[in-house]
Enzyme design. Structure first.
Site, PDB file in Angstrom:
ATOM      1  N   GLU C  57     -15.633   9.636 -21.516  1.00 57.81           N
ATOM      2  CA  GLU C  57     -15.118  10.892 -20.945  1.00 57.81           C
ATOM      3  C   GLU C  57     -15.775  12.112 -21.577  1.00 57.81           C
ATOM      4  O   GLU C  57     -16.023  13.108 -20.894  1.00 57.81           O
ATOM      5  CB  GLU C  57     -13.592  10.971 -21.103  1.00 57.81           C
ATOM      6  CG  GLU C  57     -12.799  10.136 -20.091  1.00 57.81           C
ATOM      7  CD  GLU C  57     -12.793   8.654 -20.400  1.00 57.81           C
ATOM      8  OE1 GLU C  57     -13.293   8.268 -21.481  1.00 57.81           O
ATOM      9  OE2 GLU C  57     -12.288   7.866 -19.568  1.00 57.81           O
ATOM     10  N   HIS C 124      -0.391   6.659 -18.363  1.00 58.09           N
ATOM     11  CA  HIS C 124      -0.910   6.778 -16.989  1.00 58.09           C
ATOM     12  C   HIS C 124      -0.005   7.692 -16.177  1.00 58.09           C
ATOM     13  O   HIS C 124       0.103   7.547 -14.962  1.00 58.09           O
ATOM     14  CB  HIS C 124      -0.983   5.402 -16.310  1.00 58.09           C
ATOM     15  CG  HIS C 124      -2.026   4.488 -16.872  1.00 58.09           C
ATOM     16  ND1 HIS C 124      -1.851   3.806 -18.059  1.00 58.09           N
ATOM     17  CD2 HIS C 124      -3.260   4.136 -16.424  1.00 58.09           C
ATOM     18  CE1 HIS C 124      -2.930   3.061 -18.292  1.00 58.09           C
ATOM     19  NE2 HIS C 124      -3.793   3.254 -17.324  1.00 58.09           N
TER      20      HIS C 124
HETATM   21  C1  LIG Z   1     -10.740   6.125 -22.427  1.00 59.60           C
HETATM   22  C2  LIG Z   1     -10.410   5.362 -21.197  1.00 59.60           C
HETATM   23  N1  LIG Z   1     -11.013   5.666 -20.028  1.00 59.60           N
HETATM   24  C3  LIG Z   1     -10.699   5.005 -18.900  1.00 59.60           C
HETATM   25  C4  LIG Z   1      -9.770   4.020 -18.903  1.00 59.60           C
HETATM   26  C5  LIG Z   1      -9.398   3.290 -17.602  1.00 59.60           C
HETATM   27  N2  LIG Z   1      -9.741   1.882 -17.678  1.00 59.60           N
HETATM   28  C6  LIG Z   1      -8.827   0.942 -17.988  1.00 59.60           C
HETATM   29  S1  LIG Z   1      -9.475  -0.602 -18.101  1.00 59.60           S
HETATM   30  C7  LIG Z   1     -11.015  -0.027 -17.676  1.00 59.60           C
HETATM   31  C8  LIG Z   1     -12.173  -0.973 -17.616  1.00 59.60           C
HETATM   32  C9  LIG Z   1     -12.339  -1.667 -18.927  1.00 59.60           C
HETATM   33  O1  LIG Z   1     -13.489  -2.439 -18.936  1.00 59.60           O
HETATM   34  P1  LIG Z   1     -13.825  -3.353 -20.171  1.00 59.60           P
HETATM   35  O2  LIG Z   1     -13.768  -2.561 -21.423  1.00 59.60           O
HETATM   36  O3  LIG Z   1     -15.106  -4.028 -19.867  1.00 59.60           O
HETATM   37  O4  LIG Z   1     -12.648  -4.404 -20.254  1.00 59.60           O
HETATM   38  P2  LIG Z   1     -12.241  -5.497 -19.138  1.00 59.60           P
HETATM   39  O5  LIG Z   1     -11.278  -4.839 -18.212  1.00 59.60           O
HETATM   40  O6  LIG Z   1     -13.487  -5.908 -18.462  1.00 59.60           O
HETATM   41  O7  LIG Z   1     -11.613  -6.597 -19.887  1.00 59.60           O
HETATM   42  C10 LIG Z   1     -10.994   1.343 -17.463  1.00 59.60           C
HETATM   43  C11 LIG Z   1     -12.162   2.177 -17.092  1.00 59.60           C
HETATM   44  C12 LIG Z   1      -9.127   3.752 -20.125  1.00 59.60           C
HETATM   45  N3  LIG Z   1      -8.174   2.817 -20.225  1.00 59.60           N
HETATM   46  N4  LIG Z   1      -9.466   4.427 -21.246  1.00 59.60           N
END
Ligand SMILES: Cc1ncc(C[n+]2csc(CCOP(=O)(O)OP(=O)(O)O)c2C)c(N)n1
Ligand SMILES: Cc1ncc(C[n+]2csc(CCOP(=O)(O)OP(=O)(O)O)c2C)c(N)n1
Ligand SMILES: [Mg+2]
Ligand SMILES: [Mg+2]
Lengths: 345, 320, 320, 345
Positions: C57, C124
């Site tokens: 971000e 959220h």
């Molecule tokens: C700082 C932040 N930005 C955006 C999000 C929204 N978000 C939640 S899960 C996710 C994807 C996470 O991907 P990854 O780290 O690869 O974990 P996975 O879901 O694949 O296990 C996002 C963008 C968040 N939780 N925190």
């Protein structure tokens, strides 16, 4: 003589592996079963909010938790149902949090994967990705201050979380302090819908280790034995003064980001590749192949898992939901400093 | 004589001496003694308990939360309040929610060298108290005197909740007291810094002294201005404010922060909603201007309220 | 029928179509169309102009500022408003100060999916408008209707300043309109959403609808409640608020954010200081409770104001 | 033939090097002279706020700027007086900003090193370390959108800034987008008083490059020729599609963090080591050694620099200071949306 020792060690190793493999498998199976139940409850409208599952990531998750001991710290993330169970979280903690039971650890205040028991070493994640990493570093710093030795902290993150400033600052701080921290990154090829090609540009995430001055490990996240082995090595290295360890596991998320997501964006070629294998199926095949168990024993395990899950859900369903009237609307530990009065209702 | 800054140092020394759970973490706080020397000598006196941190505000605060979970009571120094924006997420989402989510207390103290000084400019002058007060789960202290700098910092460390300790840089060297206090007003209680009957100024931190100077000036014309030092802006001691307005009937809220929202809005909103009948005239407020804090002293001197501009407002209030 | 969410998508489509300087950047906004589908189909319609971002971000917003310096007009989607804490520094210190420091405009739009929905929980659900309004240099929009979601987003992109666009997730699917508007109230002007003479409710975003429902209920008892939708909370249209209070003599400010500071404090402070004589009764305010936003619907339903709790407050106000 | 070409190339190279070296030296000298003047003004109480100098870092700074062209983007940091001048910033922009002249680019609103002319590609830093990196990435993204090709963005940071989340997120974003960005890290051994041992744990900061998937370069920051060479290579690589380049320069800050700081914490061994050499002195020795200039020409250069600096200061001293009454207290470009009225004075 030498050879005899070697042989007996090997067989000790094998029986040790068998035992660990079986234990791991049970947790993985239980995780899979409870997650399937959660998905069904979600589809049935019985769960408010999101449901986030770890299908395909059970081997890695369980291996992390099994390498830990009582007294260690564990910060699971979204897809760590298996590791949570292996670390000692009860099924009830899971079902109660998802379904909002007042008796759960979060008492309806937070839900789904946002649960934990920090007093017992199980961190309760906030949503902001990467944010738990410096927190675990801090728990280890505290132990150093307090003269507690030999404990380890493990943090699980996804490939997407490697792009956060918190990941960087947290890992760097842990490296500077040479803390016994194991950072496990499940590279499941996607962050929500975003493929790794839009997330980072290094060839392999493990290439990051050298830039932090920490040890790096790679592992096939679909292979339970490899996970048990590598996580054990990484945790042992951290425990014995080796400083932070970065473990990168390759696998594929076999479900949507959450149960609302059909994951239509996943490249079909990936699904068909070895990365797309189901670690639970592979582990089951291995168990049978090695004659470490029988089909009927497996069937029984499955039944037993189902029974446990049904019981937890049934118990949870009977429990009281949060009650706004008796809810304690004070965010502070120091009650007399709360300002609730200025929010008239 | 002891300065406001020395009081902060002494409070930290005492906290380290009295409680093995206390440690200090922040950039350059170790051997160097901190950018403002608030930790001078402490690394030497308490070896291993005053640690230099990397330039990682998010991780610094995150680690303090983890240490607090394990029972420690960290004191975190941000080099300037302004840089806490980079650790903002850990403060408002992790520290502030920890107890509410898990029932584990989060006794961390985050020291924010706050407020404007001449020539400091937009990124070394900010007053961020309102941001932290808005989020549930934090205690926000804004000590205005040497005595409070000392005793409130000790309180901050003792409290089982995250405390945002806004210490004002303008007061660091200029403000002096005879000696350190042995007793303190309880946390959350405001203090009547000067008694009066014609109007009430409600203020805090460096603006207390501008307000007192203004009250002194108006005293020479026969006005008796009551000045209230909020001390802690969250919780905010509405009772003391209302009691004063009940006596004076007139209210001026003064703050160094920006005008939209913030302490002056909150004070006026509370008095208007809970003490409307006590007001003999419309309440007034005075804040900094709604621009970043300017670098040059000519601009800075006008950007923030001063005894002079407070007096202008007050005269209007008194004649309303 | 078009939903509030579709209006946001359509506004972005129009902005992309009309102005080659516009692009969209955020997590999963590309092929996937965004976590809420606010950018559905846009990556295909405007190839190369709707880009998936890493989970960064701070860098996302920083890069938008750089692009704005070069004359682009980026639209940034935060996946949830709550995650903007991680980009907070770039927003309040870089974007908000750029024009003031360098006279280069910073026309970026940051879309914050805001506010509570059932089961979303503490990370959220946040309403962060007050934080951004407090800092100088930002325009903060809080559209409450489908029409405003559309026309204000277009305005946000057109304005030469950083705009924090707080779109309410609760309204995404539920709020519908016949068609998109072709005209709009000017930015910075509030709207009288319902005319009345007995009391004024000043509110914004999702709370507009709770307030309107409450006004409707009280109408059946003969009360005529005026409801003002602020639309933009910075700048805040004090004139329209004062004019309404001049008609009704009674003020209730309602917001979904936390109680300390924020929009309700600012509204009451402005009316108390500038329209004191217009008030026939003490003003009142209603906010969320001072805890993180709880996950479970039972708690969430009580945490935020609703038509029912607004009615309780309003009856007290009417009988004061 | 081949050999002849080689010889003539070599001599062309030499005369090119000589010219560049001399140009660089002039900027370095001018930077040193103006900084000494700033320090004197500070000691004389003529400057409000801090004074932050780049003594010992001129070679690196100037090399960065000289590798850039008109149309490129440059984000200097605290210790880049030399690079600023070489990039085209006037001495007046410097003195006016330090002394708060109303006619300066910051008009008294911001001071000292917080200056720039973004319209001319010179970014105006905010204080938060690392924060300019994603901004420069954004300018390059914009150029791609607009179809502008062949321009580069350079960002200068210190060793301490590598610990910020902004560094990580910004470099990663640039790498994912394969932007023509050159990130120059001046590892001057300290961040304020903090030695690198408390800042990072990798052996060499250049080890970070591989983890981002970007090219890495190391350079001796005390050696002007090496700096010119490496920066030229890095900038050219970025300009020709090589993606982000990470340049790590080793040197020592030869002054305090600011002029208020006596830098008593600096390890004397470091001062005596090659890192502690003064790049300007070394460059001067080289000039004389190669017969690229004479003592008297050097003396003239020095005099000329002094004259320019005195003139800029004298001009600045005659200029109006900011006037709060005529100051425009509106932070927005959209004037009618300003709320100034609600801050009564
Ligand atoms: C700082 C932040 N930005 C955006 C999000 C929204 N978000 C939640 S899960 C996710 C994807 C996470 O991907 P990854 O780290 O690869 O974990 P996975 O879901 O694949 O296990 C996002 C963008 C968040 N939780 N925190
Ligand atoms: C995010 C942030 N935290 C803290 C500071 C305070 N600060 C200013 S300069 C500095 C040291 C910088 O060290 P380095 O990056 O090595 O650059 P150098 O001063 O050595 O050139 C610090 C800590 C800051 N500007 N930004
Ligand atoms: Mg992933
Ligand atoms: Mg340095």
């Amino acid at each position: 003589m030498v050879q005899a020792t070697a042989v007996s060690t090997a067989s000790a190793d094998t029986s040790d592996l068998k035992a660990r493999f079986l234990t791991a498998f049970r947790w993985m199976l239980l995780a899979r079963v409870v997650e399937e139940k959660l998905a069904a409850l979600y589809r049935g409208g019985k769960i408010t909010g999101g449901v986030f599952l770890g299908k395909g990531q059970e081997a890695l998750s369980v291996a992390t938790a099994m390498a830990l001991r009582k007294g260690d710290v564990f910060a699971p993330l979204i897809r760590d149902q298996a590791g949570r169970l292996a670390f000692g979280e009860t099924l009830l903690d899971c079902t109660r949090t998802y379904m909002g039971s007042r008796l759960g650890p979060m008492r309806g205040r937070d839900g789904n994967v946002h649960r934990g028991r920090p007093k017992e070493g199980l961190m309760a994640m906030i949503s902001h990705l990467g944010a738990m990493l410096p927190v675990v570093a801090g728990t280890l710093l505290a132990r150093r201050f307090r003269g507690v030795e030999g404990t380890v902290g493990a943090v699980n993150l996804g490939d997407g979380a490697t792009s956060t400033g918190a990941f960087h600052e947290g890992l760097n701080l842990a490296a500077v302090e040479k803390l016994p921290l194991v950072l496990v990154v499940a590279n499941n090829q996607y962050a929500y819908s975003t493929p790794t090609s839009r997330q980072f540009a290094c060839e392999d995430l493990v290439d990051k280790a050298v830039g932090y001055g920490v040890a790096g490990h790679s592992v096939d996240g679909t292979n339970l034995e490899a996970c048990l082995d590598v996580l054990d090595r990484a945790v042992t290295a951290a425990r014995t003064g080796g400083g932070p360890q970065l473990v990168i596991a390759s696998l594929l998320r076999l479900v949507g980001h959450g149960e609302h997501d059909d994951a239509g964006y996943v490249d079909p070629a990936l699904r068909k590749s070895p990365l797309g294998a189901d670690c639970l199926e592979l582990a089951e095949q291995r168990l049978l192949h090695e004659n470490w168990t029988t089909s009927s024993a497996l069937h029984e395990m499955q039944q037993d898992a189902q029974r446990q899950v049904e019981e937890a859900v049934a118990t949870t369903l009977r429990e009281p939901l949060p009650d706004p009237d008796t809810e304690d609307w004070c965010p502070l530990a120091t009650r007399h400093l709360c300002e609730g009065g200025y929010s008239p209702t | 004589m002891i300065t406001y800054l020395e009081a902060i140092r002494e409070a930290q020394a005492k906290a380290l001496a009295d409680d093995p759970r206390v440690y200090i973490y922040g950039q350059d706080v170790g051997q160097f003694g901190g950018a403002f020397k608030a930790t001078k000598g402490l690394a030497k006196e308490y070896p291993g308990r005053v640690l230099d941190a990397p330039i990682s505000e998010d991780a610094i605060i995150g680690s303090a939360i983890g240490a607090a979970i394990e029972g420690m009571r960290p004191i975190i120094e941000m080099q300037f309040a302004d840089f806490s924006t980079v650790g903002f997420n850990q403060i408002v989402n992790q520290a502030a929610t920890l107890h509410w989510r898990t029932q584990i207390p989060c006794p961390i103290t985050i020291r924010l060298p706050s407020g404007g000084t001449a020539g400091a400019g937009p990124f070394h002058s900010q007053s961020m108290e309102a941001l932290y007060a808005h989020y549930p789960g934090l205690v926000v202290m804004t000590p205005a005197t040497v005595e409070d700098a000392y005793s409130m910092l000790l309180e901050a460390v003792a409290i089982d909740d995250p405390v945002i300790f806004c210490e004002h840089k303008y007061l660091y060297y200029h403000l002096k007291a005879e000696k350190l206090p042995t007793e303190a007003v309880p946390t959350g209680k405001a203090r009547i810094a000067r008694q009066g009957r014609d109007a009430t100024i409600v203020t805090y931190s460096a603006m207390l002294h501008e307000s007192l100077a203004c009250a002194e000036e108006l005293a020479s014309e026969g006005w008796e201005i009551e000045v209230i030092d909020l001390r802690t802006i969250k919780p905010l001691d509405t009772d003391t404010v209302l009691a004063s307005v009940a006596r004076t009937g007139r209210l001026l809220a003064v703050g160094e922060a920006w005008p939209w929202g913030g302490v002056t809005a909150e004070v006026i909103a509370r008095v208007a909603t809970e003490g409307f009948a006590l007001l003999d005239a419309p309440p007034m407020r005075l804040n900094a201007k709604d621009t970043p804090v300017p670098f040059h002293p000519n601009l800075w001197g006008t950007h923030r309220p001063t005894a002079k501009t407070i007096a202008v407002a007050l005269r209007r209030l008194l004649s309303a």
